[in-house]
Design a protein around this motif. Sequence first.
Motif, short mmCIF file in Angstrom:
data_model
loop_
_atom_site.label_atom_id
_atom_site.label_comp_id
_atom_site.label_asym_id
_atom_site.label_seq_id
_atom_site.Cartn_x
_atom_site.Cartn_y
_atom_site.Cartn_z
N ALA A 88 24.31 31.88 -13.24
CA ALA A 88 23.23 32.24 -14.17
C ALA A 88 21.95 31.52 -13.80
CB ALA A 88 23.64 31.88 -15.59
N VAL A 89 20.86 32.27 -13.81
CA VAL A 89 19.53 31.72 -13.56
C VAL A 89 18.68 32.08 -14.77
CG1 VAL A 89 17.51 31.73 -12.05
CG2 VAL A 89 19.78 32.15 -11.09
N PHE A 90 18.08 31.05 -15.38
CA PHE A 90 17.19 31.28 -16.52
C PHE A 90 16.26 30.08 -16.65
CE2 PHE A 90 21.25 29.63 -18.02
CZ PHE A 90 20.88 28.51 -18.76
N PRO A 91 15.15 30.24 -17.38
CA PRO A 91 14.18 29.15 -17.46
C PRO A 91 14.64 28.01 -18.36
CG PRO A 91 13.42 31.04 -18.72
CD PRO A 91 14.69 31.46 -18.03
N LEU A 123 18.57 26.28 -13.50
CA LEU A 123 17.43 26.33 -14.39
C LEU A 123 16.13 26.49 -13.60
CD1 LEU A 123 18.32 23.45 -16.87
CD2 LEU A 123 18.59 25.91 -17.23
N VAL A 124 15.29 27.39 -14.07
CA VAL A 124 13.95 27.52 -13.51
C VAL A 124 13.10 26.49 -14.24
CG1 VAL A 124 11.97 29.04 -13.18
CG2 VAL A 124 14.30 29.97 -13.02
N PRO A 125 12.50 25.53 -13.51
CA PRO A 125 11.78 24.46 -14.18
C PRO A 125 10.58 24.95 -14.97
CG PRO A 125 11.68 24.21 -11.77
CD PRO A 125 12.46 25.44 -12.06
N LEU A 129 7.62 30.67 -13.07
CA LEU A 129 7.96 32.00 -13.57
C LEU A 129 8.94 32.69 -12.63
CD1 LEU A 129 4.46 33.46 -14.53
CD2 LEU A 129 6.29 32.84 -16.10
N LEU A 130 9.76 33.54 -13.21
CA LEU A 130 10.61 34.40 -12.39
C LEU A 130 9.84 35.70 -12.14
CD1 LEU A 130 14.17 33.95 -13.93
CD2 LEU A 130 13.32 33.12 -11.74
N LEU A 131 8.97 35.66 -11.19
CA LEU A 131 8.17 36.84 -10.88
C LEU A 131 9.07 37.93 -10.33
CD1 LEU A 131 5.13 35.05 -9.24
CD2 LEU A 131 5.26 36.02 -11.53
N GLY A 132 8.85 39.13 -10.78
CA GLY A 132 9.65 40.27 -10.30
C GLY A 132 10.80 40.62 -11.23
N VAL A 133 11.27 39.66 -12.02
CA VAL A 133 12.35 39.92 -12.96
C VAL A 133 11.72 40.04 -14.35
CG1 VAL A 133 14.54 39.12 -13.93
CG2 VAL A 133 13.97 38.62 -11.55
N THR A 134 11.64 41.26 -14.85
CA THR A 134 10.96 41.47 -16.13
C THR A 134 11.92 41.59 -17.31
OG1 THR A 134 10.92 43.85 -15.73
CG2 THR A 134 8.98 42.57 -15.04
N ALA A 176 15.18 34.64 -7.49
CA ALA A 176 15.32 33.81 -8.69
C ALA A 176 16.05 32.51 -8.37
CB ALA A 176 16.06 34.58 -9.78
N LEU A 177 17.10 32.59 -7.56
CA LEU A 177 17.82 31.38 -7.16
C LEU A 177 16.91 30.45 -6.37
CD1 LEU A 177 21.30 32.89 -6.28
CD2 LEU A 177 20.87 31.07 -7.96
N GLY A 178 16.03 31.02 -5.58
CA GLY A 178 15.08 30.22 -4.80
C GLY A 178 14.06 29.52 -5.67
N ALA A 179 13.74 30.10 -6.82
CA ALA A 179 12.77 29.50 -7.74
C ALA A 179 13.40 28.47 -8.66
CB ALA A 179 12.11 30.60 -8.59
N ALA A 180 14.72 28.44 -8.72
CA ALA A 180 15.44 27.58 -9.67
C ALA A 180 15.88 26.28 -9.01
CB ALA A 180 16.66 28.33 -10.21
N LEU A 181 16.21 25.33 -9.87
CA LEU A 181 16.78 24.07 -9.40
C LEU A 181 18.20 24.29 -8.92
CD1 LEU A 181 15.70 21.80 -12.40
CD2 LEU A 181 14.66 21.85 -10.12
N PRO A 182 18.67 23.49 -7.96
CA PRO A 182 20.08 23.57 -7.58
C PRO A 182 20.98 23.26 -8.77
CG PRO A 182 18.82 22.27 -6.00
CD PRO A 182 17.93 22.52 -7.18
N ALA A 183 22.23 23.67 -8.69
CA ALA A 183 23.17 23.52 -9.81
C ALA A 183 23.30 22.07 -10.27
CB ALA A 183 24.53 24.10 -9.44
#
Length: 194
Positions: A88-91, A123-125, A129-134, A176-183
């Motif tokens: 799961a990837v979310f802010p 987690l996206v810090p 923003l998760l650009l592209g995922v609306t 999105a995984l690239g924009a997020a923090l590692p697990a």
Amino acid sequence: MKAWVGDREGAGLPAYMRDLVRLEELARLIELVSPLLIPGLLQSPSYARLIFEESLMGETGADLDELVALRCGRYEKLRSTNDPKVVAVFPETALTLVPEAVRVEQARHLVELTDTGRVRVHLVPSGSLLLGVTSMLLVFHMHDGGTAVSSDHVDGNVVYADSDGYARLQGLVKQALGAALPAGQSRKVLEELL
């Protein structure tokens, strides 16, 4: 007619697989990317209640207790059937912008889920923003090697039967995984929110 031809010729998803619950039950891996909220499959009871109270806005006939129980029991039901891995990837703001009691319960729930070894949270810090995922994006990787993709909308979920766009949608998961923090770092943030 197009759907019938697609089913007959094997293009896209067969009709029986277009149901979201069925896709969850056939998946070995579920990737969830949410630009705003914690995905429903991973929500704690108070978080789910908060979401339902807002989204239903006093709609008559809605049994909040039942809706919360169904949503919060879904992942455990999957654990007892096909036991899919979940990424799961979310802010981070999906946790920090809710009331403290809800935040603490939800953060604890996510830590417990990651302890199973079957759930990975990224987690996206704050400030990103998760650009592209609306809207919520769900990618199901099936035991038979197939893939299915769906997206949540304000009034329900849409399963994309035409697989022509899957590569682009799976690219959004990677982005999105690239924009997020590692697990591991995400878990530390969750623990700090307790």
